[in-house]
Design a protein around this motif. Structure first.
Motif, PDB file in Angstrom:
ATOM      1  N   GLU A 382       0.831  -1.215   0.000  1.00  0.00           N
ATOM      2  CA  GLU A 382       0.000   0.000   0.000  1.00  0.00           C
ATOM      3  C   GLU A 382       0.863   1.261   0.000  1.00  0.00           C
ATOM      4  O   GLU A 382       0.577   2.237  -0.705  1.00  0.00           O
ATOM      5  CB  GLU A 382      -0.952  -0.005   1.202  1.00  0.00           C
ATOM      6  CG  GLU A 382      -1.957   1.131   1.132  1.00  0.00           C
ATOM      7  CD  GLU A 382      -3.192   0.900   1.977  1.00  0.00           C
ATOM      8  OE1 GLU A 382      -4.234   1.494   1.661  1.00  0.00           O
ATOM      9  OE2 GLU A 382      -3.110   0.128   2.972  1.00  0.00           O
ATOM     10  N   LYS A 383       1.943   1.223   0.774  1.00  0.00           N
ATOM     11  CA  LYS A 383       2.861   2.377   0.828  1.00  0.00           C
ATOM     12  C   LYS A 383       3.406   2.695  -0.576  1.00  0.00           C
ATOM     13  O   LYS A 383       3.445   3.843  -1.008  1.00  0.00           O
ATOM     14  CB  LYS A 383       4.019   2.042   1.790  1.00  0.00           C
ATOM     15  CG  LYS A 383       4.565   3.263   2.529  1.00  0.00           C
ATOM     16  CD  LYS A 383       5.417   2.872   3.722  1.00  0.00           C
ATOM     17  CE  LYS A 383       6.819   2.490   3.252  1.00  0.00           C
ATOM     18  NZ  LYS A 383       7.645   1.970   4.328  1.00  0.00           N
ATOM     19  N   ILE A 386       0.626   4.097  -2.923  1.00  0.00           N
ATOM     20  CA  ILE A 386       0.353   5.516  -2.631  1.00  0.00           C
ATOM     21  C   ILE A 386       1.438   6.395  -3.269  1.00  0.00           C
ATOM     22  O   ILE A 386       1.151   7.393  -3.941  1.00  0.00           O
ATOM     23  CB  ILE A 386       0.270   5.762  -1.102  1.00  0.00           C
ATOM     24  CG1 ILE A 386      -0.992   5.101  -0.528  1.00  0.00           C
ATOM     25  CG2 ILE A 386       0.292   7.262  -0.784  1.00  0.00           C
ATOM     26  CD1 ILE A 386      -1.030   4.999   0.995  1.00  0.00           C
TER      27      ILE A 386
END
Length: 600
Positions: A382-383, A386
């Protein structure tokens, strides 16, 4: 706990592998990190990765072992030059400076590279050297599920050996027979790879894929002029036609004259029926050699098990024929059969052969599905998503699998990025592009819009192991996509008389079975069996797809575009997804749709 780091480098496909008390902890090829296909440089990133996976600093490692012996290789270079002198002076004089400056002093060179990882690493005596083909044999036997086995290794060339036969029992492994340079089945195949206009050391599988479009019209010419093949599979090449022993290219004018055409220039010359017939001929000769060798090994060793490694062991068509002819009851092929696997073999050889440590019992496949590379958890994924500005949605695992299976059944092409990256040249459901095999448009779509590669190239099926023999003429595990077998007669579509008359690429567009996207023009398929215990998420995806379609198979091809290594990181995967006509990217428990992304 004893730690051993294995390294292969400086020829092609550099890699690092790490074992702890004989258990394989991690292994990866340098190309995946550097993004240079077949990267041959010192595998700095791979070493960093395996150390991190084992939570060790380099100074804490007990043994470091290189996969071959540079002095023996240097000896071959000198002796080959003397045997062929004065021919080949140019290539000899070009290779000497680098040998005298670097390669002869490989221990020192390696020591200097290793110190960069850890300033506290000061002990040069921790560095050992294995022999090239012994590393291959060890990589094939020690992780295999057999207590006893015959081992066949075939490649271009190591130090001297190009083909070896060995026998393994328990922790013991001995090479009993060798064929030496310049007589090499790998280099013979590479000569034809070069002749048909593909790149040596990377285009061999293209020749294998092209072969079914042709007829083996030149098989007898090859057997009469280029190779003296004995009944037991041993052989000698007629070096009058080859330049690789002394020159800077594979073949000479005499070779081209024999076949009546110059070597194909891939930039200018189209592939013709002639090239397909040449590919068919060398593939047929290779199968003949491998089958004869296998039969003589089975007779000499009275073994029901065969292990294989070396670059030629990636010729899954030949492997499938050994199995089909029932020469051995069981075959196990090292998934990283090429030089990358030498890093793992060297480490295992030191542990079992030199340190005399027993293998794990009961004997089972120790490669863990070949999922030995880096993985990323959902937080890390997810990091990265993003930071890439991606539009994504997160799902529970069950919902994610249901959605992915449904989208597959509606002919969506999907980038599938899950778990630990595969070690070896094949994507096995961790870094894969997946699709619906029932679509008769899918092979074309994937080749031209996603992979950007030659339209003749076939795709492989991933199949639930329990359903294998209902769909294919095979009932053996093939977890590493290294066996070829025919699709089952019950799902084939017979060709009309008109279709049978078609030649070459015209054969491509005929629907041959209920799973046309993975059925090659000769009704064959390169099969990957999917097992619940090694890749549960992929196995469950196949089950969901089967529930919707009654088909337990999906198309599986490597997650990359032509000329690029398979993706390693989320960034690699997203870049490939955005740069191709893939419809979706599924990484971890996240789904990304192409039409929802901001154009990059």
């Amino acid at each position: 706990m004893t730690s051993i780091l294995g390294i292969s480098a400086y020829y092609h496909d550099s890699a690092a592998a790490l074992i702890l008390d004989g258990k394989i902890i991690a292994a990866a090829q340098e190309e995946r990190f550097s993004r240079k296909k077949h990267d041959s440089s010192y595998p700095f990133h791979s070493v960093e990765y395996v150390l991190k996976e084992a939570r060790l600093k380099l100074s804490e490692i007990d043994y470091i072992v290189f996969y071959e012996k540079p002095f023996l290789k240097f000896e071959r270079l000198l002796e080959t030059y003397l045997a062929f002198a004065p021919k080949g002076f140019k290539s000899f004089s070009m290779s000497m400076p680098i040998w005298l400056r670097e390669k002869l002093f490989q221990k020192k060179m390696l020591f200097n590279e290793l110190k960069i990882h850890d300033k506290r690493f000061q002990d040069i005596n921790k560095i050992y050297f294995s022999e090239h083909h012994f590393s291959h044999a060890a990589s094939a036997f020690y992780p295999s599920p057999f207590e006893k086995a015959a081992i066949l290794t075939l490649d271009g060339v190591g130090e001297w050996a190009t083909t070896t036969v060995a026998y393994g029992e328990g922790r013991d492994l001995e090479i009993s027979k060798e064929i030496h340079f310049p007589h090499s089945i790998g280099l013979l195949y590479s000569a034809f790879t070069y002749y048909t206009g593909f790149k040596v050391n990377s285009g061999e599988y293209k020749v294998m894929g092209l072969a079914p479009y042709g007829e083996p019209k030149f098989k007898n010419l090859i057997l009469n002029k280029l190779i003296d093949l004995k009944d037991d599979g041993t052989f000698r090449l007629n070096m009058d036609y080859f330049d690789y022993a002394t020159g800077l290219k594979m073949i000479n004018e005499k070779f081209s004259k024999l076949f009546g055409q110059p070597a194909r220039n891939s930039q200018k010359d189209l592939l013709t029926q002639f090239h397909m017939d040449v590919a068919s001929s060398i593939q047929s000769v290779t199968e003949e050699i491998v089958l004869r060798l296998a039969k003589s090994i089975a007779k000499d060793h009275n073994s029901k098990n065969l292990c294989m490694a070396g670059g030629v062991a990636l010729n899954c068509v030949a492997n499938g024929k050994i199995l089909k002819e029932k020469i051995f009851e069981n075959i196990w092929i090292q998934p990283a059969a090429g030089d990358a696997g030498g890093a793992l073999g060297a480490a295992l050889a030191l542990w079992h052969k030199e340190l005399k440590k027993e293998r794990f019992s009961p004997f089972k496949d120790e490669m863990q599905g070949s999922y030995l590379g880096p993985s990323f958890n959902d937080n890390e994924i997810e990091k990265h998503l993003i930071s890439l500005g991606a539009t994504y949605e997160k799902f529970s695992e069950e919902d994610l699998l249901k959605i992915t299976a449904k989208e597959l059944s509606q002919e969506k092409t999907i980038g599938w990025f899950q778990g630990r990256m595969e070690f070896g040249p094949r994507a096995l459901g961790a870094r894969s592009i997946i699709a619906d095999p029932r679509s008769d448009k899918m092979q074309k779509i994937l080749n031209l819009k996603v992979k950007f590669r030659e339209s003749f190239r076939p795709f492989a099926p991933s199949v639930i192991r329990e359903d294998l023999s209902k769909w294919f003429e095979l009932d053996s595990d093939s977890p590493y996509m290294l066996l070829v077998a025919n699709v089952h007669k019950t799902i084939r579509k017979e060709m009309t008389n008109e279709e049978k008359k078609l030649f070459g690429i015209d054969k491509l567009n005929i629907k041959r079975s209920d799973i046309p996207a993975v059925t090659h023009v000769d009704y064959s398929a390169r099969i990957q069996t999917v097992h619940e215990d090694t890749n549960l998420k992929y196995y469950k995806l196949l089950q969901y797809f089967k529930k919707i379609t009654n088909c337990p198979i999906i198309v599986n091809t490597s997650f990359n575009v032509r000329g690029e290594p398979i993706v390693c990181t989320i960034q690699n995967a997203y870049k490939c997804f955005m740069g191709t006509d893939l419809d979706m990217l599924v990484c971890g428990n996240f789904i990304l749709y192409k039409d929802k992304q901001r154009s990059q």
